[in-house]
Design a protein around this motif. Structure first.
Motif, PDB file in Angstrom:
ATOM      1  N   ARG A 273       0.863  -1.180   0.000  1.00  0.00           N
ATOM      2  CA  ARG A 273       0.000   0.000   0.000  1.00  0.00           C
ATOM      3  C   ARG A 273       0.900   1.230   0.000  1.00  0.00           C
ATOM      4  N   SER A 274       0.625   2.157  -0.906  1.00  0.00           N
ATOM      5  CA  SER A 274       1.485   3.336  -1.019  1.00  0.00           C
ATOM      6  C   SER A 274       0.678   4.619  -0.923  1.00  0.00           C
ATOM      7  N   PHE A 275       1.347   5.671  -0.393  1.00  0.00           N
ATOM      8  CA  PHE A 275       0.691   6.946  -0.142  1.00  0.00           C
ATOM      9  C   PHE A 275       1.681   8.087  -0.349  1.00  0.00           C
ATOM     10  N   ALA A 276       1.149   9.215  -0.782  1.00  0.00           N
ATOM     11  CA  ALA A 276       1.938  10.444  -0.872  1.00  0.00           C
ATOM     12  C   ALA A 276       1.132  11.549  -0.218  1.00  0.00           C
ATOM     13  N   ASN A 277       1.672  12.137   0.824  1.00  0.00           N
ATOM     14  CA  ASN A 277       0.959  13.135   1.635  1.00  0.00           C
ATOM     15  C   ASN A 277      -0.411  12.606   2.070  1.00  0.00           C
ATOM     16  N   SER A 278      -0.405  11.361   2.493  1.00  0.00           N
ATOM     17  CA  SER A 278      -1.583  10.641   3.002  1.00  0.00           C
ATOM     18  C   SER A 278      -2.626  10.364   1.937  1.00  0.00           C
ATOM     19  N   ARG A 279      -2.341  10.637   0.672  1.00  0.00           N
ATOM     20  CA  ARG A 279      -3.257  10.335  -0.425  1.00  0.00           C
ATOM     21  C   ARG A 279      -2.883   8.964  -0.992  1.00  0.00           C
ATOM     22  N   PRO A 280      -3.852   8.044  -1.126  1.00  0.00           N
ATOM     23  CA  PRO A 280      -3.536   6.736  -1.711  1.00  0.00           C
ATOM     24  C   PRO A 280      -3.025   6.887  -3.143  1.00  0.00           C
ATOM     25  N   THR A 281      -1.924   6.233  -3.447  1.00  0.00           N
ATOM     26  CA  THR A 281      -1.372   6.248  -4.806  1.00  0.00           C
ATOM     27  C   THR A 281      -1.557   4.849  -5.381  1.00  0.00           C
ATOM     28  N   THR A 282      -2.777   4.574  -5.788  1.00  0.00           N
ATOM     29  CA  THR A 282      -3.108   3.234  -6.264  1.00  0.00           C
ATOM     30  C   THR A 282      -2.393   2.892  -7.566  1.00  0.00           C
ATOM     31  N   GLY A 283      -1.943   3.913  -8.296  1.00  0.00           N
ATOM     32  CA  GLY A 283      -1.187   3.671  -9.515  1.00  0.00           C
ATOM     33  C   GLY A 283       0.305   3.592  -9.282  1.00  0.00           C
ATOM     34  N   GLY A 284       0.734   3.707  -8.023  1.00  0.00           N
ATOM     35  CA  GLY A 284       2.162   3.626  -7.706  1.00  0.00           C
ATOM     36  C   GLY A 284       2.878   4.938  -7.923  1.00  0.00           C
ATOM     37  N   VAL A 328       3.860  -1.041   3.715  1.00  0.00           N
ATOM     38  CA  VAL A 328       3.269   0.289   3.608  1.00  0.00           C
ATOM     39  C   VAL A 328       4.399   1.256   3.296  1.00  0.00           C
ATOM     40  N   VAL A 329       4.238   2.027   2.233  1.00  0.00           N
ATOM     41  CA  VAL A 329       5.235   3.012   1.810  1.00  0.00           C
ATOM     42  C   VAL A 329       4.550   4.372   1.800  1.00  0.00           C
ATOM     43  N   SER A 330       4.984   5.259   2.671  1.00  0.00           N
ATOM     44  CA  SER A 330       4.341   6.569   2.795  1.00  0.00           C
ATOM     45  C   SER A 330       5.395   7.667   2.727  1.00  0.00           C
ATOM     46  N   VAL A 331       5.235   8.572   1.770  1.00  0.00           N
ATOM     47  CA  VAL A 331       6.112   9.738   1.693  1.00  0.00           C
ATOM     48  C   VAL A 331       5.290  10.991   1.946  1.00  0.00           C
ATOM     49  N   LYS A 332       5.923  11.970   2.583  1.00  0.00           N
ATOM     50  CA  LYS A 332       5.286  13.265   2.820  1.00  0.00           C
ATOM     51  C   LYS A 332       6.246  14.330   2.302  1.00  0.00           C
ATOM     52  N   LEU A 333       5.803  15.037   1.280  1.00  0.00           N
ATOM     53  CA  LEU A 333       6.679  15.916   0.521  1.00  0.00           C
ATOM     54  C   LEU A 333       6.191  17.359   0.572  1.00  0.00           C
ATOM     55  N   ASP A 334       7.152  18.298   0.531  1.00  0.00           N
ATOM     56  CA  ASP A 334       6.779  19.707   0.474  1.00  0.00           C
ATOM     57  C   ASP A 334       6.125  20.058  -0.854  1.00  0.00           C
ATOM     58  N   ASP A 335       6.528  19.393  -1.914  1.00  0.00           N
ATOM     59  CA  ASP A 335       6.005  19.727  -3.237  1.00  0.00           C
ATOM     60  C   ASP A 335       5.744  18.448  -4.034  1.00  0.00           C
ATOM     61  N   GLU A 337       4.376  15.916  -6.785  1.00  0.00           N
ATOM     62  CA  GLU A 337       3.995  16.054  -8.184  1.00  0.00           C
ATOM     63  C   GLU A 337       3.200  14.810  -8.581  1.00  0.00           C
ATOM     64  N   PHE A 338       1.893  14.973  -8.672  1.00  0.00           N
ATOM     65  CA  PHE A 338       1.023  13.854  -9.023  1.00  0.00           C
ATOM     66  C   PHE A 338       0.778  13.829 -10.522  1.00  0.00           C
ATOM     67  N   GLN A 339       0.612  12.640 -11.046  1.00  0.00           N
ATOM     68  CA  GLN A 339       0.336  12.471 -12.466  1.00  0.00           C
ATOM     69  C   GLN A 339      -1.102  12.025 -12.653  1.00  0.00           C
ATOM     70  N   ARG A 343      -4.786  11.972  -9.749  1.00  0.00           N
ATOM     71  CA  ARG A 343      -3.606  12.132  -8.885  1.00  0.00           C
ATOM     72  C   ARG A 343      -3.314  10.869  -8.072  1.00  0.00           C
ATOM     73  N   ASP A 344      -3.232   9.724  -8.760  1.00  0.00           N
ATOM     74  CA  ASP A 344      -2.977   8.467  -8.067  1.00  0.00           C
ATOM     75  C   ASP A 344      -1.590   7.910  -8.347  1.00  0.00           C
ATOM     76  N   VAL A 345      -0.747   8.684  -9.049  1.00  0.00           N
ATOM     77  CA  VAL A 345       0.626   8.265  -9.341  1.00  0.00           C
ATOM     78  C   VAL A 345       1.555   9.399  -8.941  1.00  0.00           C
ATOM     79  N   LEU A 346       2.587   9.086  -8.143  1.00  0.00           N
ATOM     80  CA  LEU A 346       3.555  10.108  -7.730  1.00  0.00           C
ATOM     81  C   LEU A 346       4.673  10.196  -8.751  1.00  0.00           C
ATOM     82  N   GLY A 347       5.010  11.422  -9.168  1.00  0.00           N
ATOM     83  CA  GLY A 347       5.984  11.587 -10.228  1.00  0.00           C
ATOM     84  C   GLY A 347       7.329  12.139  -9.819  1.00  0.00           C
ATOM     85  N   ASN A 348       7.506  12.611  -8.579  1.00  0.00           N
ATOM     86  CA  ASN A 348       8.777  13.232  -8.177  1.00  0.00           C
ATOM     87  C   ASN A 348       9.953  12.295  -8.437  1.00  0.00           C
TER      88      ASN A 348
END
Length: 388
Positions: A273-284, A328-335, A337-339, A343-348
């Motif tokens: 299960r992956s998340f970016a700023n607590s948003r589920p990133t179901t697309g990875g 569980v992989v969770s990142v919390k970023l200042d900026d 970048e969702f694709q 917005r279910d894929v993190l692009g940073n």
């Protein structure tokens, strides 16, 4: 080309004023006019209250599904200003509930967005036949009522207040949502998930719609992602090893933090299960790729050092190391970048290397410090890989 197309001009353009656009096309703002849309109404109101707790201005959030079809969201924060003249820099009560935010919040790592786009409680107000708000602030209790997004009257004093905070109650408009009902389990899943990802969050959910069988749950998980993995593993087979490997690290290169927890169970299924700023990133995204890079690097290095893989054996692949893996992989970023539109894929791009390095180091250290448990994990994976 038809005569009608040739005559197309400004007179053919329909201009929707005020909340007409939201009420005419509700799916654009909350996703649907069914149960999913009702959940989004709750999330748009709870969003502000949850962030009050995460900012240490409140201690808890309480959400109640009432017997008359309403939803009550309460917090014990400082409340919002009633008068614009208070000059706090934020919206006053009426602006918060009747004006749509001009833009989506940038996604600061210390904030969460529960709704689709973080529009705020005003969209819930617009799609509700009625909403009431109570603000307890500086010893005074204020109330205001709204009908389909419009304030019925200015805020009025209703006596002294005990404590502080905001209580918002709304009744979704049946003209828009028909007979759809809000799912207790759907709300509970998201609130539980948020509490796992944010250790300071304390949130309760109560269902009073059936007086014979009321339901209530409270979510608070000081163990963070570690508790999340234990929860996910409850329905799986016995773990291959008892340890949940977890860590949290800040990395300036990606301007954020990464929290990871993982364990191998007896199941053949993978749960990542992956998340970016607590948003589920179901697309990875880059954080998930980095996680898999790190796990593969640590396991392959250890397996070759201990001669569990011969010189002619290929490296273990991502699919092979994922068998039975719960993570569980969770990142919390200042900026962030969702694709994509949802917005279910993190692009940073920097995130991949940062997460990969952190996972490789921490998992590699665990393997070295726990040789018997490492052997149990690798023997199973290598044996399965050779069968393939």
């Amino acid at each position: 080309m038809s005569e009608e197309a040739i005559r197309y001009d400004a007179s053919h353009i329909q201009v929707l004023e005020g909340w007409e656009a939201v009420r005419k096309r509700p799916g654009m703002y909350v996703g649907s006019t069914g149960e999913r849309g009702l959940r989004q109404l709750v999330f748009e109101v709870a969003d502000r209250a949850v962030n009050e707790v995460l900012a240490d201005r409140a201690s808890r959030v309480d959400v109640t599904l009432t017997p008359d079809g309403g939803v009550c969201v309460a917090d014990d924060g400082p409340g919002v200003p009633i008068d614009e003249a208070e000059g706090t820099g934020g919206p006053n009560l009426e602006a918060l509930l009747t004006r749509m935010q001009a833009a989506v919040r940038p996604g600061d790592r210390h904030e969460v967005t529960l709704g689709l786009c973080g529009i705020g409680p005003s969209v819930t107000n617009a799609l509700s036949r009625r909403m009431t708000s109570e603000v307890r602030r500086e010893g005074v209790r204020w109330i205001q009522e709204y009908a389909r997004g419009i304030a019925v009257a200015p805020p009025t004093q209703a006596g002294p207040a005990t404590g502080s905070g905001i209580t918002i109650v709304f009744w979704p408009d049946a003209d828009i949502f028909g007979t759809a009902e809000c799912s207790f389990d759907g709300l509970a899943d998201r609130f539980r998930e948020l509490a796992f990802l944010n250790r300071d969050l304390d949130i309760s959910l109560t269902d009073e719609r059936c007086p014979v069988e009321p339901r209530s749950v409270r979510f608070r998980f000081p163990g963070g992602a570690r508790d999340f993995v234990a929860f996910l593993d409850e329905q799986e087979g016995a773990p291959v090893h008892p340890d949940i490997i977890d860590f949290e690290r800040e990395d300036l290169r990606m301007a954020g933090t990464v929290e990871v927890a993982l364990r191998w169970s007896g199941s053949r299924e993978e749960q990542v299960r992956s998340f970016a700023n607590s948003r589920p990133t179901t697309g990875g995204g880059s954080h998930v790729v980095g996680f898999r890079d790190g796990v593969a690097a640590a396991l392959n290095a250890y397996a070759r050092e201990r001669l569990l893989l011969t010189a002619t054996d290929p490296d273990l692949s991502a699919d092979q190391i994922g068998e039975g893996l719960t993570a569980v992989v969770s990142v919390k970023l200042d900026d962030p970048e969702f694709q994509g539109a949802i917005r279910d894929v993190l692009g940073n791009t920097a995130v991949r290397a940062c997460v990969g390095q952190a996972v490789q180091e921490h998992l590699g250290r665990w393997l070295e410090e726990h040789p018997e448990r490492a052997a149990a994990v690798l023997d199973r994976i290598v044996e399965a890989a050779r069968r393939d």
